[in-house]
Design a protein around this motif. Sequence first.
Motif, PDB file in Angstrom:
ATOM      1  N   ALA A 114      35.962  44.400  40.901  1.00 27.80           N
ATOM      2  CA  ALA A 114      35.730  43.622  42.121  1.00 27.80           C
ATOM      3  C   ALA A 114      34.694  44.310  43.007  1.00 27.80           C
ATOM      4  CB  ALA A 114      37.041  43.431  42.872  1.00 27.80           C
ATOM      5  N   ALA A 115      34.741  45.638  43.050  1.00 25.41           N
ATOM      6  CA  ALA A 115      33.784  46.388  43.863  1.00 25.41           C
ATOM      7  C   ALA A 115      32.356  46.148  43.370  1.00 25.41           C
ATOM      8  CB  ALA A 115      34.123  47.873  43.828  1.00 25.41           C
ATOM      9  N   TRP A 116      32.177  46.062  42.052  1.00 23.62           N
ATOM     10  CA  TRP A 116      30.847  45.820  41.484  1.00 23.62           C
ATOM     11  C   TRP A 116      30.327  44.443  41.900  1.00 23.62           C
ATOM     12  CZ3 TRP A 116      26.302  46.909  39.894  1.00 23.62           C
ATOM     13  CH2 TRP A 116      25.578  46.047  39.062  1.00 23.62           C
ATOM     14  N   VAL A 117      31.180  43.423  41.854  1.00 24.41           N
ATOM     15  CA  VAL A 117      30.748  42.082  42.235  1.00 24.41           C
ATOM     16  C   VAL A 117      30.438  42.035  43.729  1.00 24.41           C
ATOM     17  CG1 VAL A 117      31.354  39.639  42.264  1.00 24.41           C
ATOM     18  CG2 VAL A 117      32.080  41.074  40.356  1.00 24.41           C
ATOM     19  N   ARG A 118      31.234  42.705  44.545  1.00 23.48           N
ATOM     20  CA  ARG A 118      30.942  42.785  45.985  1.00 23.48           C
ATOM     21  C   ARG A 118      29.592  43.459  46.222  1.00 23.48           C
ATOM     22  NH1 ARG A 118      36.824  43.812  46.322  1.00 23.48           N
ATOM     23  NH2 ARG A 118      37.746  42.088  47.522  1.00 23.48           N
ATOM     24  N   GLU A 119      29.322  44.513  45.459  1.00 24.36           N
ATOM     25  CA  GLU A 119      28.047  45.222  45.612  1.00 24.36           C
ATOM     26  C   GLU A 119      26.878  44.323  45.240  1.00 24.36           C
ATOM     27  OE1 GLU A 119      25.812  48.890  43.311  1.00 24.36           O
ATOM     28  OE2 GLU A 119      27.980  49.053  43.633  1.00 24.36           O
TER      29      GLU A 119
ATOM     30  N   GLU B 100      21.949  41.078  36.062  1.00 27.13           N
ATOM     31  CA  GLU B 100      22.948  41.924  35.418  1.00 27.13           C
ATOM     32  C   GLU B 100      24.305  41.235  35.385  1.00 27.13           C
ATOM     33  OE1 GLU B 100      22.331  44.699  33.820  1.00 27.13           O
ATOM     34  OE2 GLU B 100      20.206  44.422  34.321  1.00 27.13           O
ATOM     35  N   GLU B 101      25.046  41.488  34.325  1.00 26.10           N
ATOM     36  CA  GLU B 101      26.343  40.842  34.173  1.00 26.10           C
ATOM     37  C   GLU B 101      27.239  41.122  35.367  1.00 26.10           C
ATOM     38  OE1 GLU B 101      29.419  40.109  30.535  1.00 26.10           O
ATOM     39  OE2 GLU B 101      28.690  42.153  30.793  1.00 26.10           O
ATOM     40  N   SER B 102      27.822  40.064  35.911  1.00 26.38           N
ATOM     41  CA  SER B 102      28.751  40.190  37.039  1.00 26.38           C
ATOM     42  C   SER B 102      30.188  40.268  36.543  1.00 26.38           C
ATOM     43  CB  SER B 102      28.612  38.999  37.992  1.00 26.38           C
ATOM     44  OG  SER B 102      27.299  38.893  38.482  1.00 26.38           O
ATOM     45  N   PHE B 103      30.548  39.362  35.656  1.00 26.29           N
ATOM     46  CA  PHE B 103      31.895  39.281  35.098  1.00 26.29           C
ATOM     47  C   PHE B 103      32.925  39.141  36.210  1.00 26.29           C
ATOM     48  CE2 PHE B 103      34.945  40.376  31.606  1.00 26.29           C
ATOM     49  CZ  PHE B 103      34.398  39.524  30.670  1.00 26.29           C
ATOM     50  N   GLY B 104      32.579  38.290  37.167  1.00 26.90           N
ATOM     51  CA  GLY B 104      33.459  38.059  38.306  1.00 26.90           C
ATOM     52  C   GLY B 104      33.192  36.687  38.900  1.00 26.90           C
ATOM     53  N   PRO B 105      33.922  36.298  39.940  1.00 28.43           N
ATOM     54  CA  PRO B 105      33.846  34.939  40.486  1.00 28.43           C
ATOM     55  C   PRO B 105      32.682  34.728  41.453  1.00 28.43           C
ATOM     56  CG  PRO B 105      35.510  36.167  41.662  1.00 28.43           C
ATOM     57  CD  PRO B 105      34.992  37.090  40.592  1.00 28.43           C
TER      58      PRO B 105
ATOM     59  N   SER C 202      16.220  37.021  30.565  1.00 27.13           N
ATOM     60  CA  SER C 202      17.464  37.796  30.586  1.00 27.13           C
ATOM     61  C   SER C 202      17.504  38.701  29.363  1.00 27.13           C
ATOM     62  CB  SER C 202      18.676  36.865  30.574  1.00 27.13           C
ATOM     63  OG  SER C 202      19.879  37.592  30.403  1.00 27.13           O
ATOM     64  N   PRO C 203      18.092  39.881  29.494  1.00 29.89           N
ATOM     65  CA  PRO C 203      18.258  40.733  28.319  1.00 29.89           C
ATOM     66  C   PRO C 203      19.407  40.298  27.423  1.00 29.89           C
ATOM     67  CG  PRO C 203      19.159  41.821  30.248  1.00 29.89           C
ATOM     68  CD  PRO C 203      18.511  40.564  30.738  1.00 29.89           C
ATOM     69  N   TYR C 204      20.151  39.257  27.856  1.00 29.54           N
ATOM     70  CA  TYR C 204      21.340  38.824  27.129  1.00 29.54           C
ATOM     71  C   TYR C 204      21.150  37.439  26.526  1.00 29.54           C
ATOM     72  CZ  TYR C 204      23.205  42.449  30.220  1.00 29.54           C
ATOM     73  OH  TYR C 204      23.414  43.613  30.905  1.00 29.54           O
ATOM     74  N   GLY C 205      22.033  37.081  25.593  1.00 28.11           N
ATOM     75  CA  GLY C 205      21.977  35.752  25.011  1.00 28.11           C
ATOM     76  C   GLY C 205      23.227  35.405  24.222  1.00 28.11           C
ATOM     77  N   LEU C 206      24.260  34.917  24.915  1.00 28.34           N
ATOM     78  CA  LEU C 206      25.479  34.485  24.232  1.00 28.34           C
ATOM     79  C   LEU C 206      25.549  32.960  24.192  1.00 28.34           C
ATOM     80  CD1 LEU C 206      28.071  35.262  22.777  1.00 28.34           C
ATOM     81  CD2 LEU C 206      29.229  35.341  25.001  1.00 28.34           C
ATOM     82  N   THR C 207      25.627  32.310  25.351  1.00 22.44           N
ATOM     83  CA  THR C 207      25.612  30.847  25.388  1.00 22.44           C
ATOM     84  C   THR C 207      24.684  30.374  26.496  1.00 22.44           C
ATOM     85  OG1 THR C 207      27.359  30.330  27.023  1.00 22.44           O
ATOM     86  CG2 THR C 207      28.077  30.915  24.788  1.00 22.44           C
ATOM     87  N   ALA C 208      24.287  29.114  26.397  1.00 18.10           N
ATOM     88  CA  ALA C 208      23.519  28.449  27.451  1.00 18.10           C
ATOM     89  C   ALA C 208      23.988  27.008  27.505  1.00 18.10           C
ATOM     90  CB  ALA C 208      22.022  28.512  27.173  1.00 18.10           C
ATOM     91  N   SER C 209      24.088  26.465  28.719  1.00 19.02           N
ATOM     92  CA  SER C 209      24.677  25.149  28.937  1.00 19.02           C
ATOM     93  C   SER C 209      23.648  24.218  29.576  1.00 19.02           C
ATOM     94  CB  SER C 209      25.906  25.299  29.846  1.00 19.02           C
ATOM     95  OG  SER C 209      26.431  24.058  30.216  1.00 19.02           O
ATOM     96  N   ILE C 210      23.477  23.039  28.970  1.00 16.53           N
ATOM     97  CA  ILE C 210      22.531  22.044  29.478  1.00 16.53           C
ATOM     98  C   ILE C 210      23.303  20.783  29.843  1.00 16.53           C
ATOM     99  CG2 ILE C 210      20.482  20.665  28.951  1.00 16.53           C
ATOM    100  CD1 ILE C 210      19.882  22.799  26.731  1.00 16.53           C
ATOM    101  N   TRP C 211      23.081  20.296  31.052  1.00 12.95           N
ATOM    102  CA  TRP C 211      23.778  19.106  31.543  1.00 12.95           C
ATOM    103  C   TRP C 211      22.772  17.975  31.635  1.00 12.95           C
ATOM    104  CZ3 TRP C 211      29.093  19.295  32.343  1.00 12.95           C
ATOM    105  CH2 TRP C 211      29.647  20.569  32.118  1.00 12.95           C
TER     106      TRP C 211
END
Length: 462
Positions: A312-317, A363-368, A388-397
Amino acid sequence: MSETIKLISPVDGSVYAERPVTADAELNRAVARSRTAQADWAARPIAERCAAVGAAIDALEAMNDEIVPELAWQMGRPVRYGGEMGGTRERADYMIKIAEEALEPRRHTDRPGFTRYVKPEPLGIVMVIAPWNYPFMTAINTVVPALIAGNTVILKHAAQTLLVGERLDAAFKKAGLPEGVFQNVVLTHGQTETLLKSGAIDHINFTGSVAGGRAIEKAAAGTFASLALELGGKDPAYVRADADVDAAVAGLADGAFFNSGQCCCGIERVYVHEKHFDAVVEGLAEVARSYVLGNPLDEATTLGPMAQARFAAWVREQTDEALRKGAKALVDPSAFAANAPGTAYLAPQVLVDVDHQMSVMREESFGPVVGVMKVRNDEEALALMNDSPYGLTASIWTTDEQAAIALGDRLETGTVFMNRCDYLDPALVWTGVKETGKGAALSELGYLSLTRPKSYHLRLKT
């Protein structure tokens, strides 16, 4: 006195469970048992292995009334959501259903006088190093197909979800698996590193951080063990001009905030066509404000604490940094009584006026928390999604399937979603690109990643 691993509950900061670390001598015996058991287990018919695994899932499901509050205490997910048995069952059942066909030898009949085929053989000992965020489903992704393919499994679960490993162990014991086929161990990072360096493990499956994945690769270097790594993520979504806005808001809010944002494929950044920008950000903020943040054991709670206060501290930061750089927060954290710095309880947040110079968009937040940016067209959205340095999923609406496919073909990602997000379909391979890692889980390709090909070239007459 032996070393122990303590599970600190995010609910109240208390020690919820404490377990002794598996002694080195016992770990060596566990590996030996696994090796001894593997040949006999692999020799059993696939149907028999499937039946045993299915019985273990039945046994696990029968424990769910006890498991749900345990999960709340361990990692903070509200009890109202009922645990993970639905997804666990879906994934296990699918892998059982396709096992015979997926593990069938591939035969070649175009050359008379010869019998030629490629047979998938089990790798041997598979070690699963499982994460805490979806502790049953992520473990099952590999444990089930590994066992059905004829491997033996050693599970090292995250310290935050120690009891999950014990539940899985109890389920497989109840199903009557032979000794050594499935074993749960409690290890330190140092012990895990030593085991991986030993060369005793044939395949390593790890879900966790990029730094953790690099450490796994380094430890296993030179052993020739195969690796499957699901690491960081910063999954994007794009709301096109032709999107159903109400559906997009509902889906993206769930994708961003469910499980307190602690989802491997959760939505962390959203790009919205300028036509719909105001409606989408207002809708996301409205949903965020509607959550009830509190004790996950309370049926009224819809958003529990994060698994650890430091998360939680990381997401607040990240959020504070974005605000310092000009971002605007649309949700007032003070409206959530449980929100408190220094604790694992964190209010959901929607940020606008963000850019890719901010950590919250890189950078990954992994929080709300989710950042939302306005775009003018598909090309602008595509460039930002791939930035992005990452690539797991992407969502198109969108209402245009062909447009979604065309964009998907150019997205640097493992899975392309249209009009949904944050879901793992066991019929489709689960994989990532770039720093999200490598490997294949579930589907028939998941079986191929847990076996090695063995060729038979038989000449019938000399």
